[in-house]
Design a protein around this motif. Structure first.
Motif, PDB file in Angstrom:
ATOM      1  N   ASP A 216      73.453  16.497 -42.434  1.00 21.26           N
ATOM      2  CA  ASP A 216      73.765  16.607 -43.865  1.00 21.26           C
ATOM      3  C   ASP A 216      74.306  15.307 -44.466  1.00 21.26           C
ATOM      4  O   ASP A 216      74.754  15.303 -45.607  1.00 21.26           O
ATOM      5  N   GLY A 217      74.301  14.230 -43.679  1.00 21.05           N
ATOM      6  CA  GLY A 217      74.804  12.953 -44.188  1.00 21.05           C
ATOM      7  C   GLY A 217      76.312  12.829 -44.053  1.00 21.05           C
ATOM      8  O   GLY A 217      76.875  11.767 -44.305  1.00 21.05           O
ATOM      9  N   ALA A 218      76.958  13.911 -43.642  1.00 17.01           N
ATOM     10  CA  ALA A 218      78.408  13.904 -43.433  1.00 17.01           C
ATOM     11  C   ALA A 218      78.677  14.318 -41.980  1.00 17.01           C
ATOM     12  O   ALA A 218      78.241  13.640 -41.056  1.00 17.01           O
ATOM     13  N   SER A 219      79.332  15.449 -41.776  1.00 12.57           N
ATOM     14  CA  SER A 219      79.778  15.801 -40.418  1.00 12.57           C
ATOM     15  C   SER A 219      78.989  16.917 -39.745  1.00 12.57           C
ATOM     16  O   SER A 219      79.422  17.442 -38.727  1.00 12.57           O
ATOM     17  N   HIS A 220      77.849  17.305 -40.314  1.00 13.58           N
ATOM     18  CA  HIS A 220      77.176  18.510 -39.814  1.00 13.58           C
ATOM     19  C   HIS A 220      75.754  18.255 -39.324  1.00 13.58           C
ATOM     20  O   HIS A 220      74.952  17.615 -40.000  1.00 13.58           O
ATOM     21  N   TYR A 221      75.467  18.819 -38.170  1.00 10.63           N
ATOM     22  CA  TYR A 221      74.123  18.771 -37.593  1.00 10.63           C
ATOM     23  C   TYR A 221      73.649  20.204 -37.372  1.00 10.63           C
ATOM     24  O   TYR A 221      74.356  20.994 -36.739  1.00 10.63           O
ATOM     25  N   TYR A 222      72.472  20.521 -37.887  1.00 12.48           N
ATOM     26  CA  TYR A 222      71.908  21.870 -37.736  1.00 12.48           C
ATOM     27  C   TYR A 222      70.653  21.793 -36.869  1.00 12.48           C
ATOM     28  O   TYR A 222      69.795  20.935 -37.090  1.00 12.48           O
ATOM     29  N   VAL A 223      70.564  22.705 -35.901  1.00 11.83           N
ATOM     30  CA  VAL A 223      69.513  22.565 -34.882  1.00 11.83           C
ATOM     31  C   VAL A 223      68.612  23.789 -34.730  1.00 11.83           C
ATOM     32  O   VAL A 223      67.779  23.816 -33.830  1.00 11.83           O
ATOM     33  N   ASP A 224      68.770  24.799 -35.605  1.00 13.74           N
ATOM     34  CA  ASP A 224      67.916  25.993 -35.494  1.00 13.74           C
ATOM     35  C   ASP A 224      66.553  25.705 -36.134  1.00 13.74           C
ATOM     36  O   ASP A 224      66.428  25.674 -37.357  1.00 13.74           O
ATOM     37  N   GLY A 225      65.538  25.513 -35.288  1.00 17.21           N
ATOM     38  CA  GLY A 225      64.196  25.170 -35.774  1.00 17.21           C
ATOM     39  C   GLY A 225      63.319  26.377 -36.071  1.00 17.21           C
ATOM     40  O   GLY A 225      62.113  26.221 -36.258  1.00 17.21           O
ATOM     41  N   ASN A 226      63.895  27.584 -36.144  1.00 18.02           N
ATOM     42  CA  ASN A 226      63.130  28.794 -36.467  1.00 18.02           C
ATOM     43  C   ASN A 226      61.967  28.995 -35.490  1.00 18.02           C
ATOM     44  O   ASN A 226      60.794  28.987 -35.863  1.00 18.02           O
ATOM     45  N   VAL A 227      62.328  29.201 -34.226  1.00 15.61           N
ATOM     46  CA  VAL A 227      61.327  29.241 -33.154  1.00 15.61           C
ATOM     47  C   VAL A 227      60.306  30.362 -33.338  1.00 15.61           C
ATOM     48  O   VAL A 227      59.132  30.210 -32.990  1.00 15.61           O
ATOM     49  N   VAL A 228      60.724  31.491 -33.907  1.00 17.79           N
ATOM     50  CA  VAL A 228      59.805  32.622 -34.040  1.00 17.79           C
ATOM     51  C   VAL A 228      58.639  32.255 -34.960  1.00 17.79           C
ATOM     52  O   VAL A 228      57.488  32.609 -34.704  1.00 17.79           O
ATOM     53  N   GLU A 229      58.928  31.497 -36.007  1.00 16.67           N
ATOM     54  CA  GLU A 229      57.874  31.054 -36.927  1.00 16.67           C
ATOM     55  C   GLU A 229      57.133  29.816 -36.412  1.00 16.67           C
ATOM     56  O   GLU A 229      55.922  29.699 -36.579  1.00 16.67           O
ATOM     57  N   ASN A 230      57.885  28.893 -35.820  1.00 22.03           N
ATOM     58  CA  ASN A 230      57.310  27.574 -35.521  1.00 22.03           C
ATOM     59  C   ASN A 230      56.966  27.358 -34.050  1.00 22.03           C
ATOM     60  O   ASN A 230      56.342  26.345 -33.704  1.00 22.03           O
ATOM     61  N   GLY A 231      57.393  28.279 -33.186  1.00 20.89           N
ATOM     62  CA  GLY A 231      57.017  28.207 -31.778  1.00 20.89           C
ATOM     63  C   GLY A 231      57.668  27.063 -31.013  1.00 20.89           C
ATOM     64  O   GLY A 231      57.174  26.656 -29.965  1.00 20.89           O
ATOM     65  N   HIS A 232      58.778  26.554 -31.523  1.00 17.99           N
ATOM     66  CA  HIS A 232      59.328  25.326 -30.973  1.00 17.99           C
ATOM     67  C   HIS A 232      60.861  25.358 -31.038  1.00 17.99           C
ATOM     68  O   HIS A 232      61.425  25.733 -32.059  1.00 17.99           O
ATOM     69  N   VAL A 233      61.504  24.979 -29.931  1.00 21.21           N
ATOM     70  CA  VAL A 233      62.968  24.888 -29.898  1.00 21.21           C
ATOM     71  C   VAL A 233      63.366  23.414 -30.006  1.00 21.21           C
ATOM     72  O   VAL A 233      62.900  22.587 -29.214  1.00 21.21           O
ATOM     73  N   LEU A 234      64.195  23.097 -30.990  1.00 19.60           N
ATOM     74  CA  LEU A 234      64.640  21.716 -31.186  1.00 19.60           C
ATOM     75  C   LEU A 234      65.721  21.356 -30.171  1.00 19.60           C
ATOM     76  O   LEU A 234      66.534  22.207 -29.795  1.00 19.60           O
ATOM     77  N   VAL A 235      65.727  20.099 -29.735  1.00 20.15           N
ATOM     78  CA  VAL A 235      66.740  19.629 -28.788  1.00 20.15           C
ATOM     79  C   VAL A 235      67.479  18.433 -29.391  1.00 20.15           C
ATOM     80  O   VAL A 235      66.878  17.389 -29.646  1.00 20.15           O
ATOM     81  N   LEU A 236      68.767  18.610 -29.639  1.00 17.05           N
ATOM     82  CA  LEU A 236      69.616  17.511 -30.110  1.00 17.05           C
ATOM     83  C   LEU A 236      70.188  16.788 -28.898  1.00 17.05           C
ATOM     84  O   LEU A 236      70.606  17.427 -27.931  1.00 17.05           O
ATOM     85  N   ARG A 237      70.180  15.457 -28.941  1.00 12.73           N
ATOM     86  CA  ARG A 237      70.791  14.674 -27.861  1.00 12.73           C
ATOM     87  C   ARG A 237      71.936  13.847 -28.430  1.00 12.73           C
ATOM     88  O   ARG A 237      71.811  13.254 -29.505  1.00 12.73           O
TER      89      ARG A 237
END
Ligand SMILES: [Mn+2]
Length: 251
Positions: A216-237
């Motif tokens: 969000d440009g500040a202190s927040h990172y969101y990682v839910d890539g909506n796997v049911v719709e998109n078939g893909h799990v995002l991985v934050l490193r």
């Protein structure tokens, strides 16, 4: 390295594909799973089993947090004496995907049969009894899942924390906020980075075509890539040596 992923929602193949990109063999790296392992997708049971196995394989390196779908699963198991929950249970488990995965084909056929006869309470009681009888180990594991995981500079959590409580967020955040709060602090600075799932990044970013991890440009990172719709799990490193985050959607 710290890896984070969230909202697997019963999708075992995308989870396995995401795990291919995670390397825990140095004995120090960590994988933080931010909750919501069940419901929607077809393989909730397999997802729980996979995560429990990973924890055994890499002791102390795999942290599994709880999401609101874990809270719901436990609640439905606990409320089995209350007939009002029979309908709520069916509505929450869309298509009875989680029940089907936990019960297996044969017992699930019996549930379907009861539902066709409109014996909703019987179907609910039977399902919960089977889950408790066959998968007590998983239910007790879920019961023990923590709400958050902290590092000196971060908090990992399913939905969020009460940032207005400042340093006292830990006691200022009601338990249900950790798993289900609305993202109230987007774009605001907090002393810790907050890494969360719960809400798809295409929603929280306001960009319907967005598919990556969203900062969000500040202190927040969101990682839910909506796997049911998109078939893909995002991985934050997160590289602890450089303090840098990377992953799809981040440069
Ligand atoms: Mn959630």
């Amino acid at each position: 390295m710290i890896y984070a992923m969230s909202d697997i929602h019963g999708c075992i193949a995308p989870l396995n594909a995401a795990l291919e990109t995670v390397n825990l063999r140095d004995g120090r790296s960590k994988l933080i799973l931010l909750g919501d392992y069940c419901d929607r997708g077809p393989d909730s049971l397999q997802v729980y089993e996979r995560i429990m196995r990973l924890q055994e394989e890499y002791p102390g390196q795999v942290v599994a947090l709880r999401g609101n779908h874990e809270e719901m699963l436990l609640e439905y198991c606990d409320m089995v004496a209350d007939p009002d929950y029979a309908r709520a249970w069916m509505l929450a488990d869309s298509g009875l995907a989680t029940t089907k995965s936990f019960l297996g084909a044969k017992a699930f056929q019996q549930v379907v049969h009861m539902l066709k006869l409109r014996r909703f309470e019987d179907a609910y009681r039977f399902s919960v009894e089977r889950m408790k009888a066959d998968h007590a180990d998983i239910l007790s594991w879920i019961r023990g899942l923590p709400y958050y995981y902290e590092t000196p500079t971060q908090v990992f959590v399913h939905a969020g924390i009460d940032e207005d409580a400042g340093d006292l967020w830990m006691i200022g955040t009601p338990p249900e906020y950790f798993t289900a709060m609305m993202p109230d602090y987007v774009g605001r600075h907090f002393d810790l980075d907050v890494i969360a799932g719960h809400i798809a990044t295409e929603t929280i970013s306001g960009i319907p075509s967005y598919r990556g991890i969203w900062h969000d440009g500040a202190s927040h990172y969101y990682v839910d890539g909506n796997v049911v719709e998109n078939g893909h799990v995002l991985v934050l490193r997160y590289d602890e040596a450089t303090g840098r985050y990377s992953g799809e959607g981040l440069e």
